[in-house]
Design a protein around this motif. Sequence first.
Motif, PDB file in Angstrom:
ATOM      1  N   UNK A 223       0.792  -1.221   0.000  1.00 29.91           N
ATOM      2  CA  UNK A 223       0.000   0.000   0.000  1.00 29.91           C
ATOM      3  C   UNK A 223       0.824   1.270   0.000  1.00 29.91           C
ATOM      4  N   UNK A 224       1.880   1.291   0.813  1.00 33.72           N
ATOM      5  CA  UNK A 224       2.661   2.527   0.909  1.00 33.72           C
ATOM      6  C   UNK A 224       3.377   2.871  -0.387  1.00 33.72           C
ATOM      7  N   UNK A 225       3.767   1.861  -1.152  1.00 35.27           N
ATOM      8  CA  UNK A 225       4.447   2.122  -2.420  1.00 35.27           C
ATOM      9  C   UNK A 225       3.483   2.716  -3.449  1.00 35.27           C
ATOM     10  N   UNK A 226       2.263   2.165  -3.499  1.00 38.98           N
ATOM     11  CA  UNK A 226       1.253   2.700  -4.403  1.00 38.98           C
ATOM     12  C   UNK A 226       0.875   4.119  -3.977  1.00 38.98           C
ATOM     13  N   UNK A 227       0.740   4.340  -2.668  1.00 39.62           N
ATOM     14  CA  UNK A 227       0.366   5.664  -2.172  1.00 39.62           C
ATOM     15  C   UNK A 227       1.430   6.705  -2.513  1.00 39.62           C
ATOM     16  N   UNK A 228       2.702   6.336  -2.362  1.00 40.02           N
ATOM     17  CA  UNK A 228       3.779   7.284  -2.657  1.00 40.02           C
ATOM     18  C   UNK A 228       3.817   7.642  -4.133  1.00 40.02           C
ATOM     19  N   UNK A 229       3.586   6.652  -4.989  1.00 38.42           N
ATOM     20  CA  UNK A 229       3.588   6.924  -6.425  1.00 38.42           C
ATOM     21  C   UNK A 229       2.468   7.889  -6.791  1.00 38.42           C
ATOM     22  N   UNK A 230       1.290   7.664  -6.234  1.00 35.84           N
ATOM     23  CA  UNK A 230       0.170   8.569  -6.510  1.00 35.84           C
ATOM     24  C   UNK A 230       0.401   9.939  -5.892  1.00 35.84           C
ATOM     25  N   UNK A 231       1.037   9.971  -4.723  1.00 39.13           N
ATOM     26  CA  UNK A 231       1.339  11.248  -4.081  1.00 39.13           C
ATOM     27  C   UNK A 231       2.284  12.080  -4.940  1.00 39.13           C
ATOM     28  N   UNK A 232       3.302  11.443  -5.499  1.00 37.27           N
ATOM     29  CA  UNK A 232       4.266  12.165  -6.337  1.00 37.27           C
ATOM     30  C   UNK A 232       3.575  12.860  -7.497  1.00 37.27           C
ATOM     31  N   UNK A 233       2.738  12.133  -8.233  1.00 36.30           N
ATOM     32  CA  UNK A 233       2.100  12.729  -9.406  1.00 36.30           C
ATOM     33  C   UNK A 233       0.990  13.701  -9.005  1.00 36.30           C
ATOM     34  N   UNK A 234       0.403  13.487  -7.836  1.00 40.95           N
ATOM     35  CA  UNK A 234      -0.578  14.440  -7.325  1.00 40.95           C
ATOM     36  C   UNK A 234       0.093  15.773  -7.006  1.00 40.95           C
ATOM     37  N   UNK A 235       1.276  15.712  -6.400  1.00 39.59           N
ATOM     38  CA  UNK A 235       2.027  16.927  -6.078  1.00 39.59           C
ATOM     39  C   UNK A 235       2.380  17.696  -7.351  1.00 39.59           C
ATOM     40  N   UNK A 236       2.839  16.962  -8.380  1.00 40.18           N
ATOM     41  CA  UNK A 236       3.217  17.620  -9.633  1.00 40.18           C
ATOM     42  C   UNK A 236       2.021  18.320 -10.276  1.00 40.18           C
ATOM     43  N   UNK A 237       0.875  17.645 -10.291  1.00 43.08           N
ATOM     44  CA  UNK A 237      -0.322  18.240 -10.879  1.00 43.08           C
ATOM     45  C   UNK A 237      -0.772  19.464 -10.089  1.00 43.08           C
ATOM     46  N   UNK A 238      -0.775  19.332  -8.778  1.00 43.22           N
ATOM     47  CA  UNK A 238      -1.211  20.452  -7.949  1.00 43.22           C
ATOM     48  C   UNK A 238      -0.225  21.616  -8.037  1.00 43.22           C
ATOM     49  N   UNK A 239       1.051  21.289  -8.148  1.00 46.40           N
ATOM     50  CA  UNK A 239       2.085  22.321  -8.271  1.00 46.40           C
ATOM     51  C   UNK A 239       1.848  23.185  -9.516  1.00 46.40           C
ATOM     52  N   UNK A 240       1.640  22.540 -10.654  1.00 41.01           N
ATOM     53  CA  UNK A 240       1.401  23.284 -11.888  1.00 41.01           C
ATOM     54  C   UNK A 240       0.077  24.035 -11.802  1.00 41.01           C
ATOM     55  N   UNK A 241      -0.918  23.425 -11.155  1.00 35.59           N
ATOM     56  CA  UNK A 241      -2.199  24.104 -10.978  1.00 35.59           C
ATOM     57  C   UNK A 241      -2.053  25.392 -10.188  1.00 35.59           C
ATOM     58  N   UNK A 242      -1.290  25.345  -9.094  1.00 39.59           N
ATOM     59  CA  UNK A 242      -1.065  26.550  -8.300  1.00 39.59           C
ATOM     60  C   UNK A 242      -0.308  27.600  -9.106  1.00 39.59           C
ATOM     61  N   UNK A 243       0.650  27.157  -9.922  1.00 41.56           N
ATOM     62  CA  UNK A 243       1.417  28.101 -10.731  1.00 41.56           C
ATOM     63  C   UNK A 243       0.520  28.851 -11.705  1.00 41.56           C
ATOM     64  N   UNK A 244      -0.359  28.108 -12.378  1.00 42.16           N
ATOM     65  CA  UNK A 244      -1.274  28.745 -13.335  1.00 42.16           C
ATOM     66  C   UNK A 244      -2.257  29.645 -12.599  1.00 42.16           C
ATOM     67  N   UNK A 245      -2.741  29.190 -11.461  1.00 42.20           N
ATOM     68  CA  UNK A 245      -3.703  29.960 -10.668  1.00 42.20           C
ATOM     69  C   UNK A 245      -3.111  31.295 -10.222  1.00 42.20           C
ATOM     70  N   UNK A 246      -1.853  31.254  -9.779  1.00 43.96           N
ATOM     71  CA  UNK A 246      -1.227  32.470  -9.239  1.00 43.96           C
ATOM     72  C   UNK A 246      -0.420  33.232 -10.278  1.00 43.96           C
ATOM     73  N   UNK A 247      -0.455  32.794 -11.536  1.00 48.06           N
ATOM     74  CA  UNK A 247       0.343  33.428 -12.581  1.00 48.06           C
ATOM     75  C   UNK A 247       0.037  34.905 -12.744  1.00 48.06           C
ATOM     76  N   UNK A 248      -1.219  35.294 -12.497  1.00 43.70           N
ATOM     77  CA  UNK A 248      -1.581  36.701 -12.695  1.00 43.70           C
ATOM     78  C   UNK A 248      -0.980  37.609 -11.645  1.00 43.70           C
ATOM     79  N   UNK A 249      -0.561  37.050 -10.502  1.00 43.37           N
ATOM     80  CA  UNK A 249       0.154  37.868  -9.522  1.00 43.37           C
ATOM     81  C   UNK A 249       1.511  38.293 -10.066  1.00 43.37           C
ATOM     82  N   UNK A 250       2.026  37.542 -11.041  1.00 40.16           N
ATOM     83  CA  UNK A 250       3.291  37.877 -11.693  1.00 40.16           C
ATOM     84  C   UNK A 250       3.043  38.726 -12.939  1.00 40.16           C
TER      85      UNK A 250
END
Length: 468
Positions: free
Chosen positions: A35-62
């Motif tokens: 379970x922990x290996x599957x969870x970590x793999x999903x966590x990694x790609x979840x972080x990447x997706x959320x990271x880019x989402x936050x960047x696009x969301x806050x892009x107008x502040x730049x």
Amino acid sequence: MSAARRTTASGARRGAGRRLPYWDPEDEAFWEREGRFVARRNLLHSVLSEHVGFSVWSMWSVLVLFMSPDIGFAFTPSEKFLLVVVPTLVGALLRLPYSAAVARFGGRDWTVFASAVLLVPTGLAAIFVQRAHTPLWVFLVIGALAGVGGGNFASSMTNIAAFYPRRHQGWALGLNAGGGNLGVAVVQLLGLLVIATVGDTHPSYVAGAYLPLIVLVSLGAALRMDNLPMPRGERGALREAAGHRHTWWISLLYVGTFGSFIGYGFAFGLVLQSEFGASPLQAASYTFLGPLLGSLARPFGGRLADRFGGARVTFVNFAAMAAGTAVLLVASVSESFPLFVAAFTVLFVLSGLGNGSTYKMIPAQHAREAEHAIASGANAAEAFARARRLSGALIGVAGAVGALGGVGINLAFRTAYAGSGSGNLAFVAFLCYYVACLVLTWVVYLRRRDDGAVAGVEPARMKIAGRV
């Protein structure tokens, strides 16, 4: 449990739709075996997706830092604040449907869609932000579309909460959210890099850099993530959570922590320009540091909450945020630029810590209620299944309400600078809110000794609930 139901999570990846037929992270044998290996793999790609989402969301502040008469834009400070308010508002409103979408479509499938759709606002920004004399309403529409990036947070957090056992949720949710929050700092660093290398007349470079990243993140989610088995009851969890009083108490606390983080992150550059007349390069040189440190602090807020209790950490954190805001007010009145930047940076760090500790209160609160239900004769498995379901729903609600706090912060700044040319009235309002959150945390979650579990300290029975 039957052998059929024990189909391994790794083997389930070969199934139709990549939906795992079995998932129980509270089963320690299952968790340690695979379970922990599957969870970590999903966590990694979840972080990447959320990271880019936050960047696009806050892009107008730049992007607003580039909008000067030099490239054909004569927007007032009030209009620029409006340009950062709109994506904040849309992102907040989308968080509830995004959270519910995980149960309906599956975490993997929704992450693929939520990532790929970011191509629309990013592509439009890259095209129009370089066209001189484009009217304000066009940018407001594009900014509203960029709000989809803010919705990613709710679906990502709801999904990851279901992957991890309660004993690891503070750290896992903090890491997931912290990695996503880093998107605010990274897009601001990119803005600084563009200004420092090619000048402040090429904002399209900032948006254009994200187009290939969005494609890569979408492909990664499609190839490496999984859908969890979702009980039918999950789909009504938001409605049930909305009638729960702690949903709204915790959401108000999250307005003070995450609302501060995202509100300050969007507004900091404009505040430096309005308060001290900073140039685009000067503003960009300082705006990334606070969001960067605040994002890195979030997992440690979750870790501290795992150890000492979410409410205890949140209480101390709000006391520190109130003190930091008082220093910020002093810096503004005395027109001390170094003290102002330092106090703002500290507030970013504290907001990050508070984000992690407040979110830890969510599973702890519902686990406490499950304990009471079991003590009254309820079925243990059903009680804790309900706790997990409501925790996921509350994450979505708190994320949406908290993001509205960012809207409030930007509107407060817009009003203060339009009326007096100073942000002092806004700082006083923030100080009052932090004090109110301090009182709320004490009265609701810390005043009685038997509220220890609600504060985030789970008794032994909670930790083994998945095996009862």
